[in-house]
Design an enzyme around this catalytic site. Sequence first.
Site, PDB file in Angstrom:
ATOM      1  N   ARG A   1      50.836  -8.305  14.388  1.00  0.00           N
ATOM      2  CA  ARG A   1      51.713  -7.623  15.365  1.00  0.00           C
ATOM      3  C   ARG A   1      52.722  -8.597  15.955  1.00  0.00           C
ATOM      4  NH1 ARG A   1      49.201  -3.526  19.140  1.00  0.00           N
ATOM      5  NH2 ARG A   1      51.429  -3.125  19.390  1.00  0.00           N
TER       6      ARG A   1
ATOM      7  N   HIS B   1      53.099   5.415  18.237  1.00  0.00           N
ATOM      8  CA  HIS B   1      52.817   3.988  18.436  1.00  0.00           C
ATOM      9  C   HIS B   1      53.534   3.228  17.306  1.00  0.00           C
ATOM     10  CE1 HIS B   1      51.126   0.470  19.980  1.00  0.00           C
ATOM     11  NE2 HIS B   1      49.834   0.649  19.743  1.00  0.00           N
TER      12      HIS B   1
ATOM     13  N   ARG C   1      55.193   0.762  27.733  1.00  0.00           N
ATOM     14  CA  ARG C   1      54.037   1.585  27.339  1.00  0.00           C
ATOM     15  C   ARG C   1      53.893   2.650  28.407  1.00  0.00           C
ATOM     16  NH1 ARG C   1      48.119  -0.036  25.176  1.00  0.00           N
ATOM     17  NH2 ARG C   1      49.454  -0.366  23.355  1.00  0.00           N
TER      18      ARG C   1
ATOM     19  N   GLN D   1      52.918  -0.616  16.311  1.00  0.00           N
ATOM     20  CA  GLN D   1      51.608  -0.790  15.674  1.00  0.00           C
ATOM     21  C   GLN D   1      51.691  -0.417  14.191  1.00  0.00           C
ATOM     22  OE1 GLN D   1      48.218  -1.498  17.054  1.00  0.00           O
ATOM     23  NE2 GLN D   1      47.983  -1.768  14.869  1.00  0.00           N
TER      24      GLN D   1
ATOM     25  N   CYS E   1      43.497  -0.151  14.659  1.00  0.00           N
ATOM     26  CA  CYS E   1      44.428  -0.791  15.591  1.00  0.00           C
ATOM     27  C   CYS E   1      43.725  -1.421  16.786  1.00  0.00           C
ATOM     28  CB  CYS E   1      45.467   0.223  16.060  1.00  0.00           C
ATOM     29  SG  CYS E   1      44.759   1.588  17.005  1.00  0.00           S
TER      30      CYS E   1
ATOM     31  N   ASP F   1      40.923   5.129  14.206  1.00  0.00           N
ATOM     32  CA  ASP F   1      41.282   4.836  15.599  1.00  0.00           C
ATOM     33  C   ASP F   1      40.249   5.541  16.473  1.00  0.00           C
ATOM     34  OD1 ASP F   1      42.630   4.136  17.926  1.00  0.00           O
ATOM     35  OD2 ASP F   1      44.306   5.510  17.637  1.00  0.00           O
TER      36      ASP F   1
HETATM   37  N1   CP Z   1      46.421  -1.627  19.313  1.00  0.00           N
HETATM   38  C1   CP Z   1      46.939  -1.705  20.562  1.00  0.00           C
HETATM   39  O1   CP Z   1      48.045  -1.240  20.869  1.00  0.00           O
HETATM   40  O2   CP Z   1      46.114  -2.340  21.436  1.00  0.00           O
HETATM   41  P1   CP Z   1      46.325  -2.464  23.003  1.00  0.00           P
HETATM   42  O3   CP Z   1      46.089  -1.103  23.589  1.00  0.00           O
HETATM   43  O4   CP Z   1      45.286  -3.463  23.437  1.00  0.00           O
HETATM   44  O5   CP Z   1      47.724  -2.933  23.279  1.00  0.00           O
HETATM   45  N1  NVA Z   2      45.287   6.187  20.041  1.00  0.00           N
HETATM   46  C1  NVA Z   2      44.999   5.098  20.932  1.00  0.00           C
HETATM   47  C2  NVA Z   2      45.677   3.855  20.491  1.00  0.00           C
HETATM   48  C3  NVA Z   2      45.383   2.657  21.334  1.00  0.00           C
HETATM   49  C4  NVA Z   2      46.095   1.431  20.865  1.00  0.00           C
HETATM   50  C5  NVA Z   2      45.407   5.473  22.345  1.00  0.00           C
HETATM   51  O1  NVA Z   2      46.479   6.051  22.543  1.00  0.00           O
HETATM   52  O2  NVA Z   2      44.644   5.196  23.256  1.00  0.00           O
END
Ligand code: CP
Ligand code: NVA
Length: 309
Positions: A293, A135, A108, A138, A267, A227
């Site tokens: 997931r 993402h 990440r 997800q 998400c 989101d």
């Molecule tokens: N939805 C998602 O990716 O959550 P986290 O940021 O908690 O991993």
């Molecule tokens: N769009 C959000 C998704 C988190 C899972 C972010 O990037 O923070």
Amino acid sequence: MKHFINLKDIPVNDLRKILIDAKLRKKQRENFNNLEIDKDKPLNGKLLIQMFEKPSSRTRLSFYLAIKQLGGGTITIRPNELHLGKGGETLADTAKILSTYGDGFMLRTDSDNKIVEFSKFLSIPVVNGLSPSSHPTQVLSDIFTVEEIKKKPISKLNITWVGDSNNVLNSLIASSIKFSFKLNIGCPENYEPKKIIMDWVKKNKNKISIYNNAIEAAKNADVIFSDKVISLNDKVNKTKKIKDFKNFKINSKLMKVAKKDVTFLHCLPRGNEVTDEVFLGKNSRVWQQALNRIHVQKSILLYCFGKLR
Ligand code: CP
Ligand code: NVA
């Protein structure tokens, strides 16, 4: 060995195979405990190295359970614990070490370029666990959840996104082209997807419509996604952005213009973009979405390791 970086670069047949495998595996472990290993132990003895440059609850835990259930193990490292990035070691050398000790790498990151760079130097697969522009784990999992709930292919459904044009939406757009489903996007003026994404949508004979009005976007929807307005990588005036989104809140008035059995998905983590009434209401399936997931990421790992059935 295959990387899992962006949905747009993965053939739809492979994505479909991942979803089919996930469905079967999920069924085969009904009544299993979280840490019980699948009978065939397909990734027995394999190590997934996870690195998070940004916070995560769901991605971290679901990948932990995914690799464990496949018979492997995981270690999570923080970037500030590595030599990489402090000038002490190059990305190429770090990639070589990750490939020496590990069998897969889940990243990440706050840099799309970093994943691409890693993919050049790793001899093990890399999985994108969220980047500024996408993402993919997800959204592939969300396709699985939609088809599980609606019991029909997503190509037969009207999907709506109300919210920011962020990484999750970019992956949803990519999957709408891959899986050929109708996607309505509701967002304020000046918050539409970037031109580079829209050009790609047009080139791919899109079924995507953009509305600067949430009600218009949500009409007749089978599924409404949302989101957070402020994403992890957002370096904007947060107060202004939240104000700009004031008419794009998911509330019961908005849900009423969709189909009667509309499903709400998010998400997580959530902000003020959705009311408690909707988020915790009868049409919301956000907890099932989060749980899935694990199942889909298991099949993504198998795809990366060349072990998909
Ligand atoms: N939805 C998602 O990716 O959550 P986290 O940021 O908690 O991993
Ligand atoms: N769009 C959000 C998704 C988190 C899972 C972010 O990037 O923070």
